[in-house]
Motif scaffolding. Structure first.
Motif, PDB file in Angstrom:
ATOM      1  N   PHE A   1      61.928   7.714  59.794  1.00 43.07           N
ATOM      2  CA  PHE A   1      61.996   6.535  58.924  1.00 43.07           C
ATOM      3  C   PHE A   1      63.319   5.794  59.089  1.00 43.07           C
ATOM      4  O   PHE A   1      63.363   4.569  59.033  1.00 43.07           O
ATOM      5  N   ARG A   2      64.411   6.542  59.289  1.00 42.39           N
ATOM      6  CA  ARG A   2      65.705   5.913  59.504  1.00 42.39           C
ATOM      7  C   ARG A   2      65.679   5.101  60.796  1.00 42.39           C
ATOM      8  O   ARG A   2      66.175   3.986  60.853  1.00 42.39           O
ATOM      9  N   ARG A   3      65.063   5.638  61.848  1.00 42.86           N
ATOM     10  CA  ARG A   3      64.952   4.906  63.113  1.00 42.86           C
ATOM     11  C   ARG A   3      64.098   3.648  62.935  1.00 42.86           C
ATOM     12  O   ARG A   3      64.425   2.590  63.466  1.00 42.86           O
ATOM     13  N   GLN A   4      63.009   3.763  62.193  1.00 41.93           N
ATOM     14  CA  GLN A   4      62.165   2.597  61.926  1.00 41.93           C
ATOM     15  C   GLN A   4      62.960   1.523  61.185  1.00 41.93           C
ATOM     16  O   GLN A   4      62.856   0.342  61.503  1.00 41.93           O
ATOM     17  N   TYR A   5      63.730   1.945  60.198  1.00 40.53           N
ATOM     18  CA  TYR A   5      64.537   1.002  59.419  1.00 40.53           C
ATOM     19  C   TYR A   5      65.562   0.316  60.317  1.00 40.53           C
ATOM     20  O   TYR A   5      65.729  -0.899  60.264  1.00 40.53           O
ATOM     21  N   LEU A   6      66.248   1.091  61.147  1.00 39.92           N
ATOM     22  CA  LEU A   6      67.231   0.522  62.066  1.00 39.92           C
ATOM     23  C   LEU A   6      66.587  -0.473  63.025  1.00 39.92           C
ATOM     24  O   LEU A   6      67.111  -1.558  63.265  1.00 39.92           O
ATOM     25  N   GLU A   7      65.448  -0.087  63.568  1.00 44.88           N
ATOM     26  CA  GLU A   7      64.764  -0.969  64.513  1.00 44.88           C
ATOM     27  C   GLU A   7      64.324  -2.261  63.836  1.00 44.88           C
ATOM     28  O   GLU A   7      64.493  -3.350  64.391  1.00 44.88           O
ATOM     29  N   GLN A   8      63.787  -2.154  62.627  1.00 40.02           N
ATOM     30  CA  GLN A   8      63.339  -3.349  61.908  1.00 40.02           C
ATOM     31  C   GLN A   8      64.522  -4.261  61.590  1.00 40.02           C
ATOM     32  O   GLN A   8      64.442  -5.483  61.763  1.00 40.02           O
ATOM     33  N   ALA A   9      65.628  -3.680  61.141  1.00 39.43           N
ATOM     34  CA  ALA A   9      66.826  -4.485  60.840  1.00 39.43           C
ATOM     35  C   ALA A   9      67.340  -5.163  62.102  1.00 39.43           C
ATOM     36  O   ALA A   9      67.733  -6.333  62.083  1.00 39.43           O
ATOM     37  N   TRP A  10      67.308  -4.451  63.211  1.00 36.93           N
ATOM     38  CA  TRP A  10      67.766  -5.015  64.480  1.00 36.93           C
ATOM     39  C   TRP A  10      66.853  -6.164  64.916  1.00 36.93           C
ATOM     40  O   TRP A  10      67.328  -7.226  65.339  1.00 36.93           O
ATOM     41  N   LEU A  11      65.559  -5.975  64.814  1.00 37.35           N
ATOM     42  CA  LEU A  11      64.624  -7.025  65.210  1.00 37.35           C
ATOM     43  C   LEU A  11      64.766  -8.261  64.324  1.00 37.35           C
ATOM     44  O   LEU A  11      64.681  -9.392  64.812  1.00 37.35           O
ATOM     45  N   GLU A  12      65.012  -8.053  63.032  1.00 33.08           N
ATOM     46  CA  GLU A  12      65.225  -9.188  62.132  1.00 33.08           C
ATOM     47  C   GLU A  12      66.504  -9.934  62.499  1.00 33.08           C
ATOM     48  O   GLU A  12      66.543 -11.166  62.470  1.00 33.08           O
ATOM     49  N   THR A  13      67.533  -9.203  62.867  1.00 33.88           N
ATOM     50  CA  THR A  13      68.792  -9.825  63.283  1.00 33.88           C
ATOM     51  C   THR A  13      68.585 -10.629  64.552  1.00 33.88           C
ATOM     52  O   THR A  13      69.064 -11.760  64.678  1.00 33.88           O
ATOM     53  N   LEU A  14      67.864 -10.061  65.504  1.00 31.96           N
ATOM     54  CA  LEU A  14      67.589 -10.776  66.753  1.00 31.96           C
ATOM     55  C   LEU A  14      66.748 -12.028  66.515  1.00 31.96           C
ATOM     56  O   LEU A  14      66.974 -13.058  67.152  1.00 31.96           O
ATOM     57  N   ALA A  15      65.813 -11.945  65.599  1.00 33.73           N
ATOM     58  CA  ALA A  15      64.944 -13.086  65.321  1.00 33.73           C
ATOM     59  C   ALA A  15      65.730 -14.259  64.736  1.00 33.73           C
ATOM     60  O   ALA A  15      65.333 -15.415  64.894  1.00 33.73           O
ATOM     61  N   GLN A  16      66.847 -13.977  64.090  1.00 31.77           N
ATOM     62  CA  GLN A  16      67.664 -15.027  63.488  1.00 31.77           C
ATOM     63  C   GLN A  16      68.612 -15.676  64.492  1.00 31.77           C
ATOM     64  O   GLN A  16      69.238 -16.682  64.178  1.00 31.77           O
ATOM     65  N   GLN A  17      68.698 -15.114  65.690  1.00 31.11           N
ATOM     66  CA  GLN A  17      69.610 -15.647  66.702  1.00 31.11           C
ATOM     67  C   GLN A  17      68.979 -16.861  67.390  1.00 31.11           C
ATOM     68  O   GLN A  17      67.762 -16.934  67.553  1.00 31.11           O
TER      69      GLN A  17
END
Length: 165
Positions: A74-90
């Motif tokens: 779950f921690r990996r899923q959370y990290l991946e989701q946060a990373w993808l959201e950050t990338l989407a804002q770029q």
């Protein structure tokens, strides 16, 4: 000889409890394939132990390990989701290749794994410093510890990450 005993004990544990563990995980996950993967990850963690496994209560033993595997998942899923959201804002021009994205995610997973080895207060002090940008005095106030202790905690976490291989 010890390797044979370890393999034998894990094999017995696997044969007798794998299906039960997979079903236990299935009740906690949305996908049967994920449950099967995490059941195998649980037994991989058992295999990495140096001593033969002969627990008195095998299901409690497996549940404890599986809960840790599940938390990591779950921690990996959370990290991946946060990373993808950050990338989407770029902006589009800063978009990265899939290979670079995978390398960055793997690096984040490794940092997360290393930080999990630290005591909670050390990890929290480091994250407050690095992610929240708080000063040592602000961290000391939030964690109710001295500024010198904050500095030691941040150095300890930074050293762990810097010298990780």
């Amino acid at each position: 000889m010890a390797d044979d005993a370890l393999r034998s004990s894990v094999s017995t544990l696997y044969d007798e409890h794998h299906v039960w563990l997979k079903n236990w995980l299935r009740r906690r996950l949305p996908c049967a394939d994920q449950a099967a993967d995490l059941a195998h990850d649980t037994f991989l963690r058992v295999l990495t132990q140096r001593e033969p496994v002969m627990p008195d209560t095998p299901r409690a033993f497996l549940t404890t390990i599986a809960q840790r595997v599940l938390a990591s998942h779950f921690r990996r899923q959370y990290l991946e989701q946060a990373w993808l959201e950050t990338l989407a804002q770029q902006p589009e021009l800063t978009a990265v290749s899939e290979e670079t994205r995978a390398l960055w995610l793997e690096t984040l997973y490794e940092i997360d794994r290393l930080l999990e080895t630290l005591p909670p207060v050390v990890r929290k002090a480091f994250l407050l410093s690095q992610l929240e940008g708080l000063s040592h005095a602000q961290i000391a106030a939030e964690l109710d510890i001295s500024i010198a202790t904050v500095k030691r905690h941040i150095v300890k976490a930074g050293t762990l990450l810097y010298f990780a291989q």
